[in-house]
Structure formats: structure tokens, C-alpha cells
Motif scaffolding. Structure first.
Motif, short mmCIF file in Angstrom:
data_model
loop_
_atom_site.label_atom_id
_atom_site.label_comp_id
_atom_site.label_asym_id
_atom_site.label_seq_id
_atom_site.Cartn_x
_atom_site.Cartn_y
_atom_site.Cartn_z
N VAL A 178 0.85 -1.20 0.00
CA VAL A 178 0.00 0.00 0.00
C VAL A 178 0.88 1.25 0.00
N SER A 179 0.29 2.39 -0.36
CA SER A 179 1.03 3.65 -0.35
C SER A 179 1.15 4.15 1.08
N TRP A 181 0.42 7.09 2.16
CA TRP A 181 -0.78 7.85 2.50
C TRP A 181 -1.93 6.92 2.94
N ASP A 182 -2.13 5.84 2.22
CA ASP A 182 -3.17 4.88 2.59
C ASP A 182 -2.88 4.25 3.95
N CYS A 185 -3.73 6.86 6.61
CA CYS A 185 -5.20 6.98 6.73
C CYS A 185 -5.79 5.80 7.50
N TYR A 186 -5.26 4.61 7.23
CA TYR A 186 -5.78 3.42 7.89
C TYR A 186 -5.48 3.44 9.39
N SER A 404 -12.07 -2.44 7.74
CA SER A 404 -11.29 -2.37 6.48
C SER A 404 -9.94 -3.04 6.73
N LEU A 406 -5.62 -3.48 5.22
CA LEU A 406 -4.54 -2.99 4.38
C LEU A 406 -4.44 -3.83 3.11
#
Length: 406
Positions: A178-179, A181-182, A185-186, A404, A406
Motif C-alpha cells: 500500500v502507499s 498515504w493509505d 489513513c488506515y 477495512s 490494508l
């Protein structure tokens, strides 16, 4: 005949002296092990693990030498900082804060935010000694244990936001694809919840004296800078920046930096190399031996493979209490379906016990070096406050991790 009696008397005297010397050595060893509780636990754990998984050449390849090298560098530089009073500007800044609530929030959130960039263990190495100095100077030693425990929580929960805040974050971030930023956010929901909760814990600590003031009545509590030590101060700061750069950049050739730091410190002040906390380094080494042996055991790996999927959050917390969160992350990752739940669990595990996160072991060691014989008191206070924090964040963390992944 007289000569034979003299020889026997001499032999008996020699044997008696040797026995007394041996008993004296044994008493010193036992006394040392009682004093160094965490080292004793680590050594016993390492020995037991070697019976579970017989030692081999492969064992040493599993040991996190980078962490040991980085810890050695930071502990050595910290001794230089303390000797040359390099923390003086920070002490003076904190000394201007008149409210105990304000001072505690300043220290706790200095750890919370700095741990996102310099990792949780390094943040504790920097700010826990400052806290002890400040509270001693202000005759507020009764608050040292609860505040450095909150700093420990702040290090664990602050560092979880960024991919490089902790080793387990970096490992799972690299594997997840994942990036950045993601990833941020997570992790942000439990990071925000933790920050708000830390404010509440500090306010609760001073609930009976919310307006309590600091009292830095001791002269020169921040110390002075000697003119003839200016070169050493500048040198240690430069070395510190180099070490931080190697940590943040995840430099592949970290061992070259370690050799450079050792040589530089030897030239500047070789006595610092004697003062480095080798007991802490040995404690970490033994824990790595233990976790490596457990991870290499086929039976244990097979068992984990059968229970981990869809139970990542709970299993990661439980296993971390045995081998700490970084090795637990490495062991569990191949079996994880919900990698986000695994990461949430690993980043919460340090709140349950001292072994849950090796950053906590660093905090423990810094404290007992200043207050020898108070190890049990530290463990009691640490466990009560950390478990109270965990009891509040554990359930939200579980449901957020299910929402959610990753």
C-alpha cells in the motif's frame, strides 16, 4: 610429621579460602540477577527456547542485528549527551512551564509526535531521562513513574501512525504494497483516539491538584555548559544526526555507521564506551534468541497457521506477550488474512505487559538505572496504567480493524 601437619593445615586453609571466594562470587551473581530482573527473565527464556529448538548457524541469521547496533549507538550517544549536558535547552524550555499538567502534557506529547519519525524506542531514550531530571529538580519525584509510563504509551501509540514509526510497521508496510498515504489513513483513527485518551489520563493523574505548580527551586537544575567541552557537544550532536539519518533512511550499511560511531566516541571520550548500558543490550540479545528459536520451530509454526486466519488481532496481542511484537509480526504475517488487524494487534500488544514491546524494556532499564531496586514498583505501576489504557482502546481497535484492511 610436623611438616605434614603444616602442609595439611595449609591445604585446609587454601581450600577454605577458595570456597569462601566461590561463595562470594555466587552471592554477587545472584545479587546481580535479582537486581537485573528483566535480564534474568531474558536469559532464562533464551535457555529454555534452545531446548525447544536446538541451536544452529541459522539461528544467528534471525537475530535483528540492526536493532542491536542502533540501540548501542543511541545508548552510547545518550551517555555523551548526559555527560556534556546537551539537553540543557530542552530542560530550560520545559522549566518555563509552571503547571504540572502542562509540563506532563509537553513531555508525553513530545514522545507521541517524535516517535512517528525517530521510532518509539529512540523517542523514549531521549525524553525519559529528561523527565527524570525535571521532576527531580522540581521535587515531584512521586509523579515520575506514572508520567514515564504515559510516555511509554505515547511512544507505542504515537509511532503507529507512520510506516517507519516502529519495526513492525515498517515490516508490514513493506509487505503490504500500500502507499504511505493509505497506510497513514488506515492507522489514523486509533492514533487520534490514543492522543485524546492520553490527555484524559494526564488530567486524571492530577485530578486532586489540577492547578498544581512546578517548583524548580534547585539552582542550576538545567546545568551549565563548560567552554572547554564545546567541541565534544558539537561532535555528539553531529554523530546523533548521522545516527538518526541512518535510522530514518533505513540505511542498508548501518554497520558502517556503527563502526564510525564507535571509533568517533573512542577518540572523543573512550570512557563513554564503558558507561554504555550493555545489560540492556544483552537483554535484547537474549529476547532475540528466544523469539528466533520459537519462530524456527516447525510445530509451533504449524499450530499458528491453523489458528491465525481471521483471528489476527487477538493472536498477535497474545503471542507478543511471549516473544514481543516485532518477532510476533514476522512469525504471524505469512498466516494473516487481515493484515490491518494484525498490525492493530501488534501496535496494541505493548500496552499489556513489559515484554509486549521491547521499547517498554528500554523504559524499564532507564528507570532502574536511576532507581536501583525499584524494578518491581515500575512493573506494577506500568502494568496498571497500561492495562487501563488497553482496556479502553482494545475494543474500538478490534472493530476498526474489521471494518477495512490494508
Amino acid at each position: 610429621m610436623v611438616l605434614m601437619l603444616q602442609n595439611c593445615t595449609y591445604c585446609r586453609g587454601t581450600v577454605k579460602k577458595r570456597l569462601m571466594k566461590r561463595d562470594g562470587v555466587m552471592k554477587k551473581v545472584i545479587g546481580f540477577l535479582k537486581k537485573e530482573l528483566m535480564l534474568t527473565v531474558a536469559v532464562l527464556a533464551a535457555i529454555i527456547s534452545l531446548f525447544i529448538t536446538p541451536p544452529s548457524k541459522e539461528l544467528f541469521s534471525y537475530i535483528d542485528w540492526r536493532t542491536l547496533g542502533t540501540l548501542f549507538m543511541m545508548l552510547t550517544i545518550l551517555e555523551g549527551f548526559k555527560k556534556e549536558n546537551i539537553f540543557r535547552p530542552l530542560l530550560l524550555l520545559a522549566g518555563r512551564i509552571r503547571s504540572m499538567v502542562g509540563l506532563s502534557l509537553f513531555l508525553v506529547f513530545s514522545v507521541f509526535f517524535s516517535s512517528m519519525f525517530v521510532t518509539n524506542d529512540i523517542s523514549l531514550i531521549i525524553f525519559v531521562p529528561l523527565t527524570i531530571i525535571l521532576f527531580r529538580a522540581g521535587d515531584k519525584e512521586k509523579y515520575i513513574l506514572p508520567v514515564i509510563t504515559m510516555e511509554n504509551i505515547a511512544a507505542i501509540r504515537g509511532s503507529l501512525l507512520t510506516p517507519f514509526g516502529s519495526p513492525q510497521n515498517l515490516f508490514i508496510f513493506g509487505k503490504s504494497g500500500v502507499s504511505a498515504w493509505d497506510f497513514i489513513c488506515y492507522m489514523s483513527p486509533i492514533w487520534i483516539i490514543s492522543g485524546v485518551l492520553l490527555v484524559c489520563f494526564v488530567l486524571f493523574l492530577y485530578r486532586k491538584g489540577i492547578k498544581e505548580q512546578t517548583s524548580f527551586t534547585k539552582p542550576n537544575f538545567a546545568g551549565v555548559w563548560q567552554k572547554d567541552s564545546r567541541f565534544r557537544r558539537i561532535s555528539y550532536l553531529i554523530i546523533f544526526v548521522i545516527v538518526l539519518a541512518s535510522i530514518v533512511s533505513r540505511m542498508e550499511y548501518w554497520y558502517i555507521v556503527a563502526i564510525f560511531v564507535t571509533a568517533a566516541v573512542f577518540i572523543i571520550d573512550k570512557k563513554l564506551l564503558i558507561k554504555t548500558d550493555y545489560v540492556l543490550l544483552l537483554t535484547f540479545f537474549c529476547f532475540f534468541i528466544f523469539s528466533s528459536s520459537i519462530a524456527r520451530n516447525e510445530g509451533i509454526s504449524a499450530f499458528l497457521g491453523s489458528i491465525v486466519a481471521n483471528n489476527e488481532y487477538i493472536i498477535s496481542i497474545l503471542l507478543s506477550q511471549v516473544i514481543s511484537n516485532v518477532p510476533a509480526g514476522i512469525v504471524l504475517f505469512p498466516f494473516a488474512v487481515n493484515r490491518g488487524a494484525l498490525l492493530y494487534g501488534l501496535d496494541s500488544a505493548g500496552l499489556c505487559s513489559l515484554i509486549g514491546s521491547l521499547a517498554s524494556v528500554i523504559n524499564y532499564r532507564i528507570y532502574v538505572r536511576e532507581y536501583p531496586g525499584n524494578g518491581k514498583k515500575f512493573i506494577l505501576v506500568f502494568t496498571l496504567i497500561s492495562l487501563a489504557f488497553f482496556a479502553i482502546v482494545a475494543v474500538p481497535g478490534y472493530f476498526i480493524s474489521l471494518a477495512s484492511s490494508l
